[in-house]
Design a protein around this motif. Sequence first.
Motif, PDB file in Angstrom:
ATOM      1  N   SER A 130     -12.082  -8.981 -13.230  1.00 58.56           N
ATOM      2  CA  SER A 130     -13.373  -9.180 -12.618  1.00 58.56           C
ATOM      3  C   SER A 130     -13.291  -9.068 -11.197  1.00 58.56           C
ATOM      4  CB  SER A 130     -14.044 -10.376 -13.177  1.00 58.56           C
ATOM      5  OG  SER A 130     -15.363 -10.500 -12.636  1.00 58.56           O
ATOM      6  N   GLY A 131     -12.323 -10.021 -10.475  1.00 59.89           N
ATOM      7  CA  GLY A 131     -12.009  -9.654  -9.165  1.00 59.89           C
ATOM      8  C   GLY A 131     -11.761  -8.398  -8.626  1.00 59.89           C
ATOM      9  N   GLY A 132     -10.950  -7.796  -9.458  1.00 60.13           N
ATOM     10  CA  GLY A 132     -10.353  -6.230  -8.889  1.00 60.13           C
ATOM     11  C   GLY A 132     -11.686  -5.394  -8.924  1.00 60.13           C
ATOM     12  N   ILE A 165      -7.280   0.858  -0.439  1.00 61.05           N
ATOM     13  CA  ILE A 165      -6.304   1.327  -1.265  1.00 61.05           C
ATOM     14  C   ILE A 165      -4.975   1.324  -0.542  1.00 61.05           C
ATOM     15  CG2 ILE A 165      -5.232   3.256  -2.685  1.00 61.05           C
ATOM     16  CD1 ILE A 165      -8.116   3.590  -3.465  1.00 61.05           C
ATOM     17  N   SER A 166      -5.221   1.859   0.622  1.00 57.15           N
ATOM     18  CA  SER A 166      -4.138   1.639   1.702  1.00 57.15           C
ATOM     19  C   SER A 166      -3.401   0.260   2.076  1.00 57.15           C
ATOM     20  CB  SER A 166      -4.412   2.652   3.013  1.00 57.15           C
ATOM     21  OG  SER A 166      -3.420   2.482   4.003  1.00 57.15           O
ATOM     22  N   VAL A 213      -3.925  -2.109   0.113  1.00 58.15           N
ATOM     23  CA  VAL A 213      -3.091  -2.749  -1.086  1.00 58.15           C
ATOM     24  C   VAL A 213      -1.633  -2.220  -1.125  1.00 58.15           C
ATOM     25  CG1 VAL A 213      -2.875  -2.619  -3.736  1.00 58.15           C
ATOM     26  CG2 VAL A 213      -5.202  -2.914  -2.629  1.00 58.15           C
ATOM     27  N   GLY A 214      -1.342  -1.155  -0.819  1.00 57.17           N
ATOM     28  CA  GLY A 214      -0.029  -0.609  -0.643  1.00 57.17           C
ATOM     29  C   GLY A 214       0.735  -1.193   0.599  1.00 57.17           C
ATOM     30  N   ALA A 215      -0.003  -1.541   1.585  1.00 52.78           N
ATOM     31  CA  ALA A 215       0.578  -2.343   2.686  1.00 52.78           C
ATOM     32  C   ALA A 215       1.090  -3.688   2.164  1.00 52.78           C
ATOM     33  CB  ALA A 215      -0.131  -2.191   4.095  1.00 52.78           C
ATOM     34  N   ILE A 216       0.052  -4.214   1.661  1.00 50.96           N
ATOM     35  CA  ILE A 216       0.224  -5.906   1.084  1.00 50.96           C
ATOM     36  C   ILE A 216       1.497  -5.897   0.075  1.00 50.96           C
ATOM     37  CG2 ILE A 216      -0.601  -7.601  -0.094  1.00 50.96           C
ATOM     38  CD1 ILE A 216      -3.366  -7.019   1.230  1.00 50.96           C
ATOM     39  N   ALA A 217       1.368  -4.846  -0.836  1.00 52.42           N
ATOM     40  CA  ALA A 217       2.604  -4.845  -1.846  1.00 52.42           C
ATOM     41  C   ALA A 217       3.949  -4.819  -0.896  1.00 52.42           C
ATOM     42  CB  ALA A 217       2.373  -3.733  -2.763  1.00 52.42           C
ATOM     43  N   THR A 218       3.819  -3.959  -0.093  1.00 53.11           N
ATOM     44  CA  THR A 218       5.194  -3.768   0.628  1.00 53.11           C
ATOM     45  C   THR A 218       5.684  -4.661   1.410  1.00 53.11           C
ATOM     46  OG1 THR A 218       4.806  -1.267   0.698  1.00 53.11           O
ATOM     47  CG2 THR A 218       6.397  -2.078   2.199  1.00 53.11           C
TER      48      THR A 218
END
Length: 167
Positions: free
Chosen positions: A109-111, A128-129, A131-136
Amino acid sequence: MINLQPEFTYLTTAAACALVGSVTDVKTRRIPNFVTFPSILLGLALHLAIGGWKQFLLALAAGLICGVAFLLFYIAGGMGAGDVKLMTAVGCIAGLPHVPYLLVLTALSGGVMALCLAVARGRLQQTISNVGAIATHHSQEGLAPHPDINLSNASTLRLPYALAIAS
């Protein structure tokens, strides 16, 4: 006399708690302790009254599991402390059998809400960018908050996450 089933009582009380948390989160961008702490105590007392000490301990375990799961996001800089306490309260009230559903459905739901917010604000590509930076960042730095993409940065999109908990 109406004989309410315990599961119905637990789930409706948990939903009411999450709804109150949502209203305060949307209005003030905070979930106050006067909502969360009494709700935790209510959940534990409810389980003790209906199911005895065993049910009390299972409700306590449910709250701890939910709270620790959300505490990780708080430590990583992606969630407020009120969200952690609200999820702990909802876990205590709903009980251990409902924890997997609470965690998975709240995350989904949050997503969805986050994606809708990003689209509505015209920031989907940036999100989206990010999210990638946070994952890295987290793959390299563990739970340390990202230096730029976190709750203390006023320019980041913020979602009153209590809405996701309530849905």
